[in-house]
Design an enzyme around this catalytic site. Structure first.
Site, PDB file in Angstrom:
ATOM      1  CG  ASP A 221       3.519  -3.413   5.133  1.00  0.00           C
ATOM      2  OD1 ASP A 221       3.935  -3.279   4.149  1.00  0.00           O
ATOM      3  OD2 ASP A 221       3.985  -3.028   6.277  1.00  0.00           O
ATOM      4  CD  GLU A 285       5.658  -6.185   1.800  1.00  0.00           C
ATOM      5  OE1 GLU A 285       6.435  -5.248   1.018  1.00  0.00           O
ATOM      6  OE2 GLU A 285       5.442  -6.039   2.834  1.00  0.00           O
TER       7      GLU A 285
HETATM    8  C1  NOJ Z   1       6.190  -2.616   2.665  1.00  0.00           C
HETATM    9  C2  NOJ Z   1       5.644  -1.696   1.935  1.00  0.00           C
HETATM   10  O1  NOJ Z   1       5.111  -2.142   0.551  1.00  0.00           O
HETATM   11  C3  NOJ Z   1       6.387  -0.299   1.972  1.00  0.00           C
HETATM   12  O2  NOJ Z   1       6.025   0.362   1.168  1.00  0.00           O
HETATM   13  C4  NOJ Z   1       6.607   0.092   3.388  1.00  0.00           C
HETATM   14  O3  NOJ Z   1       7.615   1.122   3.260  1.00  0.00           O
HETATM   15  C5  NOJ Z   1       7.308  -0.892   4.321  1.00  0.00           C
HETATM   16  N1  NOJ Z   1       6.384  -2.256   4.148  1.00  0.00           N
HETATM   17  C6  NOJ Z   1       6.996  -0.723   5.735  1.00  0.00           C
HETATM   18  O4  NOJ Z   1       5.650  -0.591   6.059  1.00  0.00           O
END
Ligand code: NOJ
Length: 573
Positions: A221, A285
């Site tokens: 993440d 990500e």
């Molecule tokens: C990316 C995640 O996909 C999202 O859902 C989340 O709110 C943010 N990161 C913060 O962790």
């Protein structure tokens, strides 16, 4: 002709995998209104039959759920809402029996404010050793009443909260504490300080914990956010979720909190941990907006994959697709990494709706009943075409639960049921992401469409989903679901090899995929106008023939807003 990609000899499982994203609270429930691990385990056969090679699960760890589990209070235990650690191990075991790999989510940029470290940091006051794990600072201005810098939260509002302003401050040991803490997301998600060796040790141990329980990889993440300039200089621009810095004006200094070179040292360290376990995948990500930056995350000694968000936010237009496909393959090839195609996830308006809006691209942050409504038929048709365009491209791909059913966004959720913190932090200016997180419809004739045994569902599902329910689609040979099954089967049969982009005289995007020992597979996507097929073309897959997408026969031509796969020679398929 332009060579897009030459086949290579590396064969780690994740290079060409079809990976199905499960959003645990909305996939399937074995009890009440919220999906759980029992529900997931019972439906793994469905994912296998779809043709996936792996699953990625959004977080199921202990969490107060202020950001749907992306606020982790304990990285080593399952939230009771989803089951327990035995249920997680049973789920991984069943997946492995079905030959599905399991990628779990890792949230290293921030913890929940209920995490033991942060609670100790609050309770222990300014000298608490746990404060070193986070970014606590004194405020600026008179009485330290202003935040330490001008950074903005991705979710809206400032990225700092003063300890004594927290809702839990009155009557607590921190009720007079005037220090501030950094949170690039919600105030319940304090950012970790990755200059602290203890943070490194803890995450190395968390990686091992889940690897020891059978995890085959991690989706990381906010992979571009972990390192911050320790000087914390001002930088007041909004860095958008998914589209990254695309709204930041040019000629401003590089962001002190995003995409800093130090993040790569962290991933090299993790690669060292993962190397003890075979071939686990690390998936970035990272919202960067430039494949040149993206490739740095997937160098051989770092991560395995990085979501191609440039592809996700591309409008369904020939020139845009040509550019993003050619550029991203070239950049990833330069470091020997696969391109990782993706069209939807739990953070964006579902592709079947996004492509039906008058302005395509990343789309709004959620859609409400009084806002522009997507053209449902056009959106679904284009989304299928985009899926078929990407599915024969070299690399791996992620599919978000429900895309195989051509599920649209829920665009009329009442505000009372919304849960996304972006809705609250923007004071309702943005609807937020709940509309793409609605529980899946499994059985057309059942309450909550068979999502849960007791007929409950944490968000209401739209009535129109009756026709899209999984059981209906399973029986319809021309359904979206059966189209995806066929497409993923063919993808395996034809294999992925090298790819060439063709310069055609007329409209449409044309490429050829050549896998060793197979006849070439031709892929044509028609955008606003139909594309004629050459004589002798035998269509093996046509996105337009899906019932929801219009049911047009691709005979002799590719109908507008659709993709066709064809072979010229009968052998090999
Ligand atoms: C990316 C995640 O996909 C999202 O859902 C989340 O709110 C943010 N990161 C913060 O962790």
């Amino acid at each position: 002709m332009q060579i897009l990609h030459r086949a290579n000899e590396t064969h780690e499982w994740w290079r060409e995998a079809v990976i199905y994203q499960i959003y645990p609270r909305s996939f399937a429930s074995s009890g009440g209104p919220i999906g759980d691990l029992g529900g997931i385990t019972s439906r793994l056969g469905y994912i296998k039959q779809l043709g996936a090679d792996a699953i990625w699960l959004s977080p199921f760890y202990r969490s107060p759920q202020k950001d749907a589990g992306y606020d982790v209070a304990d990285y080593r235990s399952v939230d009771p809402m989803f089951g327990d650690n035995h249920a997680a191990e049973a789920m991984i075991e069943k997946a492995h029996l079905l030959d599905l790999k399991v990628i779990v989510d890792l949230v290293p940029n921030h913890t929940s404010d209920q995490h033991a470290w942060f609670q100790a940091a609050l309770a222990g006051g300014k000298d608490a050793p746990e404060r070193a794990h986070y970014w606590f600072r004194d405020g600026k201005g008179e009485g330290g009443n202003e935040p330490p810098n001008d950074w903005l939260s991705v979710f809206g509002g400032p990225a700092w909260t003063r300890v004594k302003d927290r809702a839990d401050a009155p009557g607590s040991p921190w009720e007079n504490d005037d220090s501030w803490y950094l949170h690039l997301f919600d105030s319940s998600q304090p950012d970790l300080n990755w200059t602290d060796p203890a943070v490194h040790e803890e995450f190395n141990s968390i990686l091992r914990y889940w690897l020891d329980r059978g995890a085959d990889g991690f989706r990381v993440d906010v992979a571009h956010g972990l390192a911050k300039d320790p000087e914390l200089p001002d930088w007041q621009y909004h860095w958008d979720m998914v589209s990254g810095g695309s709204e930041v004006p040019e000629n401003v200094p590089a962001p002190p909190q995003w995409n800093r070179p130090e993040v790569h040292e962290i991933y090299r360290e993790w690669r060292g941990v993962l190397n003890d376990y075979g071939q686990p995948a690390l998936v970035a990500e990272a919202w960067l907006g430039d494949p040149k930056d993206m490739k740095l995350y997937v160098r051989r000694d770092e991560m395995s994959q990085a979501f191609n968000f440039d592809f996700l936010i591309s409008p369904f237009e020939e020139a845009a697709y040509r550019k993003v496909i050619a550029e991203s393959l070239a950049e990833m090839d330069a470091v020997g990494a696969p391109t990782t195609w993706v069209l939807s996830n739990h953070d964006v308006v579902r592709a079947a709706s996004r492509f039906g809006l008058s302005t395509m691209g990343k789309g709004p942050n959620g859609i409400r009943a009084w806002e522009e409504q997507p053209d449902a038929a056009l959106g679904a048709r284009r989304a299928l075409a985009a899926h078929a365009l990407q599915a024969a491209l070299p690399g791996s791909l992620y599919i978000y639960q429900g895309e195989e059913l051509s599920l649209p966004e829920h665009t009329s959720l009442p505000d009372e049921v919304r849960q996304d913190p972006t809705f609250f932090r923007t004071n309702g200016a943005e609807a937020g992401r709940d509309g793409c997180r609605v529980p899946l419809p499994w059985l057309a004739e059942h309450p909550s469409f068979g999502f849960s045994p007791d007929g409950s569902s944490w968000l209401p599902q739209p009535h129109e989903w009756t026709e899209l329910a999984m059981d209906r689609q399973a029986l319809d040979p021309n359904s979206s679901l059966n189209f995806f099954k066929k497409m993923y089967q063919l993808r395996k049969v034809v294999g992925l090899g090298s790819a060439e982009l063709l310069e055609a005289d007329g409209p449409g995007l044309h490429y050829v995929s050549r896998a060793q020992g197979r006849d070439p597979l031709h892929i044509v996507t028609a955008f606003d106008e139909p594309v004629e097929l050459p004589a002798g073309a035998r269509v093996v897959l046509a996105s337009s023939e899906v019932t929801q997408a219009g049911g047009e026969k691709a005979e002799g031509y590719v109908p507008a807003n659709s993709t066709v796969w064809y072979v010229v020679d009968r052998q090999g398929l």
